[in-house]
Design an enzyme around this catalytic site. Structure first.
Site, PDB file in Angstrom:
ATOM      1  N   LYS A 125       0.823  -1.234   0.008  1.00 14.65           N
ATOM      2  CA  LYS A 125       0.073  -0.004  -0.294  1.00 14.65           C
ATOM      3  C   LYS A 125       0.993   1.156  -0.115  1.00 14.65           C
ATOM      4  O   LYS A 125       0.354   2.334  -0.268  1.00 14.65           O
ATOM      5  CB  LYS A 125      -0.977   0.026   1.287  1.00 14.65           C
ATOM      6  CG  LYS A 125      -1.906  -1.159   1.126  1.00 14.65           C
ATOM      7  CD  LYS A 125      -3.127  -1.144   0.027  1.00 14.65           C
ATOM      8  CE  LYS A 125      -4.117  -1.939   0.359  1.00 14.65           C
ATOM      9  NZ  LYS A 125      -5.073  -1.825  -0.923  1.00 14.65           N
TER      10      LYS A 125
ATOM     11  N   SER B   6      -4.334 -12.441   3.761  1.00 16.78           N
ATOM     12  CA  SER B   6      -4.542 -12.339   2.510  1.00 16.78           C
ATOM     13  C   SER B   6      -3.465 -12.914   1.539  1.00 16.78           C
ATOM     14  O   SER B   6      -3.365 -13.396   0.521  1.00 16.78           O
ATOM     15  CB  SER B   6      -4.724 -10.889   2.149  1.00 16.78           C
ATOM     16  OG  SER B   6      -3.814  -9.941   2.457  1.00 16.78           O
TER      17      SER B   6
END
Length: 315
Positions: free
Chosen positions: A47, A275
């Site tokens: 991110k 994830s």
């Protein structure tokens, strides 16, 4: 890619992460599985790439003024990345999150100086209704403070940041003559999948597979549901996927991913969150189908250090 020598700013340390070939968990006769390990970015996730691209894109267009407040709703990694970028650049930041997400992420946001609003979840579960409430809280802050909303689910500047990740994969596979046959990854905002798959397709990628938890099969069955895989499956088909559509959507059982996290760390040294483990579980399945002589690439989005207070790494 970070510049050689001493970087002029910590923002220049984003990217340049390794691509690791799994050697112990891939069964005989299966395709090679390569994992882009993104935990080495400054806040421990990919991110950081998106946050920098969004803020600098807004600066170039004049949409973000010096000293203006920035705001976003986030499960944690986006918030941590925005907090890092805004701290370096000097923007005040408000983040809306929830107790459904890892406390390490909430603490990281605050450590970089962000104001963090934590909304209560339904028993620690990630649900579509939670994201609706988080979005509403952001809209109130925009209205009250005139804040710049980064709008990670719609902001196409994110694709610029993630295209760099795709180019790194091409450079790293090209160094030994490997061609990528399948790229797979779970879908959150869709920005990483779209940005990377677009770059890989331009280089001849035959197949891009979107992954999601079996309990929330929005892409494969049009149904959303509760789960505990942070960062993905928000209950919508994210608009950014239109910029890098998938060939196929597949579900992975959340418990399968959780069971894989420990052996992934202990046998391969790839330390990532739920994830990331789900991505590798999907990649292993695709590798068995593709067979020897092919290559499947996926991404470990973040570091397992973000998940130590939960049950993911409970022995």
């Amino acid at each position: 890619m970070p510049a050689p020598g001493a970087p002029s700013s910590s923002l220049r340390t984003i990217g340049g992460t390794p691509l690791v070939r799994l050697s112990h968990l891939v069964p005989d006769g299966a395709a090679d599985v390569l994992v882009k390990v993104e935990g080495g970015n400054p806040t421990g996730s990919y991110k950081d790439r998106m946050a920098l691209a969004i803020i600098e894109g807004a600066e170039r267009r004049g949409a973000l003024r010096p000293g203006q407040r920035v705001v976003e709703y986030t499960g944690g990694s986006t918030g941590s990345a925005l907090a890092f970028v805004c701290a370096v650049k000097g923007y005040p930041l408000s983040l809306v999150s929830s107790d459904a997400f890892a406390p390490e992420k909430l603490r990281t946001m605050r450590a970089f100086g962000a104001d963090v609003i934590v909304l209560p979840s339904e028993g620690g579960r990630i649900t579509p209704a939670l994201f609706v409430r988080m979005r509403e809280a952001v809209e109130e802050i925009v209205k009250r403070d005139g804040a710049f909303w980064t709008d990670q689910f719609h902001n196409t500047d994110a694709l610029t940041g993630y295209a760099g990740l795709g180019r790194e994969i091409l450079e790293q596979t090209g160094a030994d003559g490997t061609s990528v046959d399948v790229f797979c990854a779970a879908i959150g905002t869709g920005g990483m999948f779209a940005g990377v798959s677009t770059v890989l397709r331009e280089a001849g990628l035959p197949r891009a597979v979107a992954l999601e938890p079996a309990s929330s099969p929005m892409l494969s069955a049009g149904e959303s549901g509760p789960h505990r895989v942070e960062g993905i499956a928000t209950g919508i088909v994210p608009p950014l996927l239109a910029h890098g559509p998938f060939d196929e959507a597949r579900t992975v059982e959340e418990q399968e991913a959780r069971r894989l996290a420990l052996p992934l760390a202990r046998r391969e040294g790839v330390f990532t969150g739920t994830s990331g483990a789900l991505n590798v579980a999907g990649a292993l399945r695709l590798a068995r189908e593709a067979g020897a002589g092919h290559t499947v690439v996926t991404v470990a989005p973040d570091t397992g250090l973000k998940y130590l207070t939960g049950d993911l790494y409970a022995d």
